[in-house]
Design a protein around this motif. Sequence first.
Motif, PDB file in Angstrom:
ATOM      1  N   LEU A   1      29.123 -14.230   1.036  1.00  0.00           N
ATOM      2  CA  LEU A   1      29.511 -12.822   1.135  1.00  0.00           C
ATOM      3  C   LEU A   1      28.284 -11.917   1.048  1.00  0.00           C
ATOM      4  O   LEU A   1      28.173 -10.918   1.755  1.00  0.00           O
ATOM      5  N   LEU A   2      27.345 -12.299   0.166  1.00  0.00           N
ATOM      6  CA  LEU A   2      26.108 -11.523   0.006  1.00  0.00           C
ATOM      7  C   LEU A   2      25.287 -11.562   1.290  1.00  0.00           C
ATOM      8  O   LEU A   2      24.771 -10.531   1.751  1.00  0.00           O
ATOM      9  N   ILE A   3      25.183 -12.747   1.891  1.00  0.00           N
ATOM     10  CA  ILE A   3      24.436 -12.898   3.145  1.00  0.00           C
ATOM     11  C   ILE A   3      25.074 -12.044   4.242  1.00  0.00           C
ATOM     12  O   ILE A   3      24.394 -11.321   4.965  1.00  0.00           O
ATOM     13  N   PHE A   4      26.418 -12.120   4.329  1.00  0.00           N
ATOM     14  CA  PHE A   4      27.134 -11.340   5.343  1.00  0.00           C
ATOM     15  C   PHE A   4      26.895  -9.841   5.142  1.00  0.00           C
ATOM     16  O   PHE A   4      26.595  -9.110   6.096  1.00  0.00           O
ATOM     17  N   ALA A   5      27.007  -9.385   3.890  1.00  0.00           N
ATOM     18  CA  ALA A   5      26.823  -7.956   3.600  1.00  0.00           C
ATOM     19  C   ALA A   5      25.402  -7.511   3.939  1.00  0.00           C
ATOM     20  O   ALA A   5      25.192  -6.456   4.555  1.00  0.00           O
ATOM     21  N   ALA A   6      24.409  -8.340   3.550  1.00  0.00           N
ATOM     22  CA  ALA A   6      23.000  -7.989   3.809  1.00  0.00           C
ATOM     23  C   ALA A   6      22.723  -7.924   5.306  1.00  0.00           C
ATOM     24  O   ALA A   6      22.054  -7.000   5.790  1.00  0.00           O
ATOM     25  N   ILE A   7      23.253  -8.895   6.059  1.00  0.00           N
ATOM     26  CA  ILE A   7      23.039  -8.921   7.513  1.00  0.00           C
ATOM     27  C   ILE A   7      23.721  -7.726   8.170  1.00  0.00           C
ATOM     28  O   ILE A   7      23.144  -7.055   9.041  1.00  0.00           O
ATOM     29  N   ALA A   8      24.970  -7.441   7.749  1.00  0.00           N
ATOM     30  CA  ALA A   8      25.726  -6.340   8.353  1.00  0.00           C
ATOM     31  C   ALA A   8      25.060  -4.989   8.088  1.00  0.00           C
ATOM     32  O   ALA A   8      24.895  -4.171   8.998  1.00  0.00           O
ATOM     33  N   ILE A   9      24.658  -4.744   6.836  1.00  0.00           N
ATOM     34  CA  ILE A   9      24.014  -3.463   6.485  1.00  0.00           C
ATOM     35  C   ILE A   9      22.700  -3.313   7.247  1.00  0.00           C
ATOM     36  O   ILE A   9      22.414  -2.272   7.859  1.00  0.00           O
ATOM     37  N   THR A  10      21.883  -4.389   7.208  1.00  0.00           N
ATOM     38  CA  THR A  10      20.601  -4.370   7.918  1.00  0.00           C
ATOM     39  C   THR A  10      20.817  -4.136   9.412  1.00  0.00           C
ATOM     40  O   THR A  10      20.130  -3.318  10.037  1.00  0.00           O
ATOM     41  N   GLY A  11      21.792  -4.849   9.975  1.00  0.00           N
ATOM     42  CA  GLY A  11      22.054  -4.747  11.410  1.00  0.00           C
ATOM     43  C   GLY A  11      22.530  -3.374  11.835  1.00  0.00           C
ATOM     44  O   GLY A  11      22.072  -2.834  12.849  1.00  0.00           O
ATOM     45  N   ILE A  12      23.444  -2.775  11.057  1.00  0.00           N
ATOM     46  CA  ILE A  12      23.978  -1.458  11.408  1.00  0.00           C
ATOM     47  C   ILE A  12      22.882  -0.397  11.362  1.00  0.00           C
ATOM     48  O   ILE A  12      22.722   0.402  12.294  1.00  0.00           O
ATOM     49  N   VAL A  13      22.103  -0.403  10.287  1.00  0.00           N
ATOM     50  CA  VAL A  13      21.040   0.594  10.125  1.00  0.00           C
ATOM     51  C   VAL A  13      19.986   0.445  11.219  1.00  0.00           C
ATOM     52  O   VAL A  13      19.587   1.424  11.866  1.00  0.00           O
TER      53      VAL A  13
END
Length: 420
Positions: free
Chosen positions: A14-26
């Motif tokens: 879940l942490l990996i998914f959240a980090a990738i999603a936040i990084t990707g969106i920004v």
Amino acid sequence: MENTVEAIATNNLLLIFAAIAITGIVLGRLSEIIKVPDVILYLIAGIIIGPAVLNLISIQAFPVENNLILTFGSAFILYEGGREINLKVLNKVKLSVGMLATVGVIISAGIVGLFAGKIFGLPIMTALLLGSVVASTDPAALIPVFKQVPIKDKIKQTVVSESAFNDAVGAILVSTLLGVVTSGHLSIGKSIEELVVATVVGVGVGIVMGYVFSVLISDKKWGVFHSYAPIMSILKVALAYEIAVLLHGSGYMAVFIAGLIAGNKKMFGLWVPEYDFHSEHNFRENIGSLCRMGIFVVLGTQVNLEALAKYWAPALIVVLVLMFIARPIVVLVSTSFDKNAKWTFKEKLFMMWVRETGVIPAALSGIIVSMKLPGYEIISSVVFMTILVTLIVQASTTKFVAKKLGVLEEDNNDKTKITA
């Protein structure tokens, strides 16, 4: 309960998914502002948040999650690439695509291998293994760039199709040379057999999956699942890949062909109801964006800066050989036999420039690193130097080079307006 192994693994995922999603969106938004392909920013971000710099995420510690992101992400992006291909256009350039994806891979592997052997002082088979790993181009890198840069259809579909088909050839070449390096035996017959089986099975499974699923979401009497079209697109990719691999075929080729059939379903008289079509299209766009973010952030976290720092200069020379010697020769040889395609010199020049490297070479490099073969650090360094240079230099300049060479789709439109 929260401290069990399963719970910790779940929390990490879940942490990996959240980090990738936040990084990707920004960074996706930032790429729109500064007009740079988003995959470049994702790759750099992965390097920064990975073990090499800040060590916020060490995805190497989670091999299952790592493989899931890279395998499914690559498969889905390849499926999307297949959907972009027009069979009528592909038919005109099939000889060029076939040559680029087979003979081209062998030429690239040979030239890069010979230079790498001299530069690093590697045994010839290890050097050729290195050349084979970086010989195939990468659809996961090319397709996102072409979505942002409107290239002429003929060129785009040739390069994307090449990248889909040459992955299987590159992987089989690597597996053949791995066998030679580890056992000392070379079996040409077995390698050709593997290539034929991988191709035939991959194409066969792709055609069946692509057609069956297109029928099931169509407006025909068998199209009972058209309201589930978005979910069916994910299921199609997963099943095409897994069934092909189970039958010893190329999973990546299967998903590409499935996408090819799905994207040309009107040729088979199949239509998706309009609401479901838009629903599926929007869903695929979002999943594709998420896959792109995941793949390149994960690749960035795997860059070994210590090995790169040690071998960066000779590795850079090898990359330049690939870009400025091997690739031009590959394009010239592969297109010279295809008279029907009527390639112009400027179109050939553009194809020489677009040969980004990404997921498949990184995955093949990972296998070699895990086997701890002699020279694995050199191979890993060259692979990631190739990914970094081709993505940062070539992907970011694709639009500029295309404009200079007059191969942008808008250039055609402008000419049409002028002549009209």
